[in-house]
Design an enzyme around this catalytic site. Structure first.
Site, PDB file in Angstrom:
ATOM      1  N   ASN A   1      83.243  40.679  73.138  1.00 39.75           N
ATOM      2  CA  ASN A   1      83.786  40.839  74.488  1.00 39.75           C
ATOM      3  C   ASN A   1      82.904  40.077  75.473  1.00 39.75           C
ATOM      4  O   ASN A   1      81.793  40.503  75.783  1.00 39.75           O
ATOM      5  CB  ASN A   1      83.839  42.327  74.839  1.00 39.75           C
ATOM      6  CG  ASN A   1      84.431  42.578  76.223  1.00 39.75           C
ATOM      7  OD1 ASN A   1      84.695  41.653  76.974  1.00 39.75           O
ATOM      8  ND2 ASN A   1      84.624  43.850  76.553  1.00 39.75           N
TER       9      ASN A   1
ATOM     10  N   CYS B   1      86.180  43.504  83.381  1.00 40.77           N
ATOM     11  CA  CYS B   1      86.902  42.720  82.381  1.00 40.77           C
ATOM     12  C   CYS B   1      88.258  42.212  82.860  1.00 40.77           C
ATOM     13  O   CYS B   1      88.886  41.388  82.198  1.00 40.77           O
ATOM     14  CB  CYS B   1      87.077  43.537  81.105  1.00 40.77           C
ATOM     15  SG  CYS B   1      85.517  43.905  80.257  1.00 40.77           S
TER      16      CYS B   1
ATOM     17  N   HIS C   1      92.970  40.563  76.848  1.00 37.02           N
ATOM     18  CA  HIS C   1      91.519  40.711  76.942  1.00 37.02           C
ATOM     19  C   HIS C   1      90.962  41.097  75.578  1.00 37.02           C
ATOM     20  O   HIS C   1      91.477  41.989  74.907  1.00 37.02           O
ATOM     21  CB  HIS C   1      91.180  41.780  77.981  1.00 37.02           C
ATOM     22  CG  HIS C   1      89.739  42.159  78.004  1.00 37.02           C
ATOM     23  ND1 HIS C   1      88.733  41.223  78.098  1.00 37.02           N
ATOM     24  CD2 HIS C   1      89.136  43.370  77.927  1.00 37.02           C
ATOM     25  CE1 HIS C   1      87.562  41.857  78.086  1.00 37.02           C
ATOM     26  NE2 HIS C   1      87.777  43.149  77.982  1.00 37.02           N
TER      27      HIS C   1
END
Length: 329
Positions: free
Chosen positions: A286, A116, A256
């Site tokens: 996500n 990520c 994020h």
């Protein structure tokens, strides 16, 4: 000659049409909308459907959107970096294929994998190429087809992830705009807490690994959450301290989009008001490497030249960091 900094000069994005809502997930696993929303902030995520469509499809769409909006000639692009955890193929670089498909035939390309944090680490790489003076246009894409590595009978992970891609173009800037500073970290302690067991060199694919569902994401949610909250908040605070910035100097936090509570904790640590925190997790979930550029894509019209933007991310491995950038247009 003035100092060269690497500035973002164009943004593009793409998400698939199919919407996987919390209500639809209720028919697939033992969960409900209230539980998902209260713990993650996610209402829906996009899923790429269609035979033969992989991460490259998402990346190409995002790059084409950027080039069309920015009137960019693909032949002028020097380098294509693709941040991804879900490459089309295990060996052949997806970035190379994407570059060819978008007509960037004068560019070289490579994939970057930092889970990520991939796009954040890619920003650092793109900046270094620009600052070297040898490259004028670096296309950085963050794209992931997370649905390809998710077990949709595992309610711990299937509620979190979605598919999507975003892209930015980095070019030289001589007015002090663009990337100002970065603080990037990693720690191999995270290897056991967020991973895919099989398909690599330790445990190659076999009938047994497929039967045991060892090719999909495993996450120790509580441990990852604990590290992510402290990690993202720590580096964001550090980047402000190093650059003598107060919360009043920061225009936007681009974090994020893994969990709304992690984003809020990061903003709280550096004292930012809610209206400076950019969030789209409720629509996309996500998207791993796609989250940061998709935030830029969704909120591009809010940014003004000279705005101070703090980027922060945390990913498997563990990988994490923060970047301070001044918006260039």
């Amino acid at each position: 000659m003035s100092t060269i900094t690497a500035a973002i000069t164009a943004v593009g994005g793409y998400v698939p049409d199919f919407v996987l809502t919390n209500k639809l997930l209720e028919t697939m696993v033992d969960t409900n909308d209230e539980w998902i929303t209260s713990r993650t902030g996610i209402k829906e995520r996009r899923i790429l459907k269609g035979e033969g469509l992989g991460t490259s499809y998402l990346a190409i769409k995002a790059a084409q959107d950027l080039m069309a909006k920015g009137n960019i000639d693909p032949l002028e692009i020097d380098l294509v970096i693709l941040a991804t955890t879900t490459p089309d193929l295990p060996v052949a670089s997806t970035a190379v294929y994407v570059a060819t498909e978008i007509g960037a035939t004068n560019a070289f390309g490579y994939d970057l994998q930092a889970a990520c944090s991939g796009f954040l680490f890619g920003m650092s790489s793109a900046s270094a190429f620009i600052q070297s003076g040898k490259y004028k246009k670096v296309l950085l894409i963050g794209a992931d087809k997370m649905s390809s590595i998710i077990d949709y009978t595992d309610r711990a992970t299937c509620i979190i992830f979605g598919d999507g891609a975003g892209a930015v173009l980095f070019e030289p800037n001589y007015d002090g705009l663009g990337i100002q500073d970065e603080f990037l970290r990693s720690d191999g302690i995270g290897r056991e807490f967020l991973k895919i067991d099989a398909g690599g060199s330790i445990l190659p694919a076999s009938a047994e690994t497929v039967a045991n569902k060892q090719h999909t994401v495993y996450q120790d949610g509580k441990t990852v959450y604990k590290y992510a909250v402290s990690g993202m908040a720590d580096v964001s605070e550090k980047i402000l301290e190093r650059n003598n910035l107060t919360k009043d100097d920061v225009n936007w936090l681009v974090a994020h989009q893994a969990n709304r509570r992690i984003i809020d904790a990061t903003a709280s640590r550096i004292g930012l008001e809610d209206d400076k925190v950019l969030v789209n997790i409720e629509r996309y979930g996500n998207t791993t490497s796609g989250t940061l550029p998709l935030v830029l894509f969704d909120f591009e019209k809010k940014f003004k030249k000279g705005d101070n933007i703090i980027f922060a991310a945390f990913g498997g491995g563990f990988t994490w960091g923060s970047i301070y950038l001044k918006w260039a247009y």
